[in-house]
Design a protein around this motif. Structure first.
Motif, short mmCIF file in Angstrom:
data_model
loop_
_atom_site.label_atom_id
_atom_site.label_comp_id
_atom_site.label_asym_id
_atom_site.label_seq_id
_atom_site.Cartn_x
_atom_site.Cartn_y
_atom_site.Cartn_z
N ALA A 1 -6.23 -2.92 0.60
CA ALA A 1 -5.28 -3.86 0.04
C ALA A 1 -5.85 -4.47 -1.24
O ALA A 1 -7.04 -4.81 -1.29
CB ALA A 1 -4.95 -4.95 1.05
N VAL A 2 -5.01 -4.63 -2.25
CA VAL A 2 -5.47 -5.18 -3.52
C VAL A 2 -6.02 -6.59 -3.33
O VAL A 2 -7.08 -6.94 -3.88
CB VAL A 2 -4.31 -5.19 -4.54
CG1 VAL A 2 -4.70 -5.97 -5.79
CG2 VAL A 2 -3.93 -3.77 -4.92
N TRP B 1 5.38 -2.71 -3.73
CA TRP B 1 5.14 -2.68 -5.18
C TRP B 1 4.88 -1.30 -5.75
O TRP B 1 4.69 -1.14 -6.95
CB TRP B 1 3.97 -3.60 -5.53
CG TRP B 1 2.60 -3.04 -5.27
CD1 TRP B 1 2.16 -2.40 -4.14
CD2 TRP B 1 1.49 -3.10 -6.17
NE1 TRP B 1 0.84 -2.07 -4.28
CE2 TRP B 1 0.40 -2.48 -5.51
CE3 TRP B 1 1.31 -3.62 -7.45
CZ2 TRP B 1 -0.85 -2.36 -6.10
CZ3 TRP B 1 0.07 -3.50 -8.03
CH2 TRP B 1 -0.99 -2.88 -7.37
N GLU B 2 4.87 -0.26 -4.90
CA GLU B 2 4.52 1.06 -5.39
C GLU B 2 5.59 1.65 -6.31
O GLU B 2 6.78 1.48 -6.08
CB GLU B 2 4.30 2.03 -4.22
CG GLU B 2 3.11 1.70 -3.35
CD GLU B 2 3.48 0.82 -2.19
OE1 GLU B 2 2.61 0.60 -1.32
OE2 GLU B 2 4.62 0.34 -2.14
N GLY B 3 5.16 2.36 -7.30
CA GLY B 3 6.05 3.09 -8.19
C GLY B 3 5.36 3.45 -9.49
O GLY B 3 4.26 2.98 -9.79
N TYR C 1 1.34 -7.89 -4.26
CA TYR C 1 0.50 -6.70 -4.25
C TYR C 1 0.44 -6.08 -2.87
O TYR C 1 0.45 -6.78 -1.86
CB TYR C 1 -0.91 -7.06 -4.71
CG TYR C 1 -0.99 -7.53 -6.13
CD1 TYR C 1 -1.01 -6.62 -7.18
CD2 TYR C 1 -1.03 -8.89 -6.43
CE1 TYR C 1 -1.08 -7.05 -8.49
CE2 TYR C 1 -1.11 -9.33 -7.74
CZ TYR C 1 -1.14 -8.41 -8.77
OH TYR C 1 -1.20 -8.83 -10.07
N GLY C 2 0.34 -4.75 -2.83
CA GLY C 2 0.15 -4.02 -1.60
C GLY C 2 -1.20 -3.34 -1.62
O GLY C 2 -2.21 -3.92 -2.04
N ASP C 3 -1.22 -2.07 -1.20
CA ASP C 3 -2.46 -1.30 -1.21
C ASP C 3 -2.75 -0.77 -2.61
O ASP C 3 -1.84 -0.54 -3.41
CB ASP C 3 -2.37 -0.13 -0.23
CG ASP C 3 -2.29 -0.60 1.21
OD1 ASP C 3 -2.67 -1.75 1.49
OD2 ASP C 3 -1.82 0.20 2.05
N LEU C 4 -4.03 -0.57 -2.88
CA LEU C 4 -4.42 -0.05 -4.19
C LEU C 4 -3.88 1.37 -4.39
O LEU C 4 -3.47 1.73 -5.49
CB LEU C 4 -5.95 -0.05 -4.30
CG LEU C 4 -6.53 0.38 -5.64
CD1 LEU C 4 -6.09 -0.56 -6.75
CD2 LEU C 4 -8.06 0.43 -5.57
#
Length: 285
Positions: free
Chosen positions: A39-40, A118-120, A30-33
């Motif tokens: 951060a998550v 993890w963004e997308g 996990y990265g940022d929300l």
């Protein structure tokens, strides 16, 4: 066909049918929300939730079996998920895949994904109780949910699941709200979806993405399911300009094995469950 050959419609394979050439594994980290947000994992810690232990060592298990890519948790029942990510990145495209998920198996196809974070945007194939199929979710993009409907298992008198039926909002694990539907430019009726979905069989999923902040459209077995305009999407903490800055106008494609979170756990991914993918092909637009 080889990975460099095109068919008469301009599609070329992303899977050669026998190896994972052109793909690499990635753990569910996990990265940022949302871009510029918290951060998550820090958010989970603040809520007193248990953090995953060294998830980077458990990127799910991806194999090729009987001409299909198969994804499983590492190890079965461990709760660790992960991704299989395309080596190449893509801008505007149309992607066609055939999917055959077990029940329950919360999986999906990510597009415009970052290679190392993890963004997308995710096209949901949540083949589970209260799951959305063909709708959208924003990984690291404020966790927006834009879905036309949810499904659940249709059971006989003994409790055996025979297929899918419309979810019941009054008992749903994740109810589809009017706000989630309103984020879509197009939303199919769940009964039309149920008429085309093939239980315990292969289903064709088609995804089209066009634009720097893409308009994403999905079809299942030829039926248009959903369409979202990510440039005008209205959802809490979703900022289109920041999303474009974070993702750029192209990204990787990824197949998902979900982890078993503290929320619905084994209802999200059954012990020993698998997702299967074949006939993966893409046309750039």
């Amino acid at each position: 066909m080889t990975l460099t050959e095109f068919d008469d419609e301009g599609f070329r394979p992303l899977f050669d049918g026998s190896t994972l050439a052109g793909w690499h594994t990635a753990p569910r980290i996990y990265g940022d929300l949302y871009p510029g947000g918290p951060a998550v994992l820090d958010m989970l810690a603040a809520q007193g939730a248990r953090r995953p232990v060294e998830p980077e060592k458990h990127p799910a298990v991806w194999t090729v079996e009987d001409g299909a890519i198969v994804g499983r948790q590492d190890a079965p029942g461990s709760g660790y998920g992960g991704y299989l990510v395309s080596d190449e990145s893509y801008g505007d495209f149309e992607l066609v895949v055939e999917a055959k998920p077990d029940w329950p198996a919360d999986t999906g196809v990510m597009i415009r994904r970052r290679r190392n974070t993890w963004e997308g945007f995710q096209v949901l194939v949540d083949h589970r109780e209260s799951g959305g199929i063909g709708g959208f979710f924003g990984n690291g993009l404020a966790s927006f949910s834009a879905v036309p409907f949810a499904v659940r298992g249709r059971r006989d008198a003994s409790g055996e699941i025979l297929g899918l039926e419309a979810d019941d909002p009054s008992t749903s694990l994740e109810p589809v709200t009017p706000e989630k539907i309103a984020r879509l430019r197009y939303a199919a009726d769940v009964n039309d979806f149920l008429r085309v979905w093939k239980w315990a069989d292969w289903n064709e999923i088609r995804i089209r993405a066009i634009g720097a902040l893409p308009v994403i459209t999905t079809w299942v077995n030829g039926l248009k399911i959903a369409e979202v305009d990510t440039a005008t999407l209205d959802s809490p903490d979703y900022d289109a300009a920041r999303v474009l800055d974070a993702l750029g106008d192209r990204g990787h494609i990824a197949l998902e094995v979900h982890d078993s979170d503290l929320g619905i756990g084994g209802e999200r991914w059954g012990h020993g469950a698998a997702c299967r993918w074949r006939n993966i092909r893409i046309k750039t637009l």
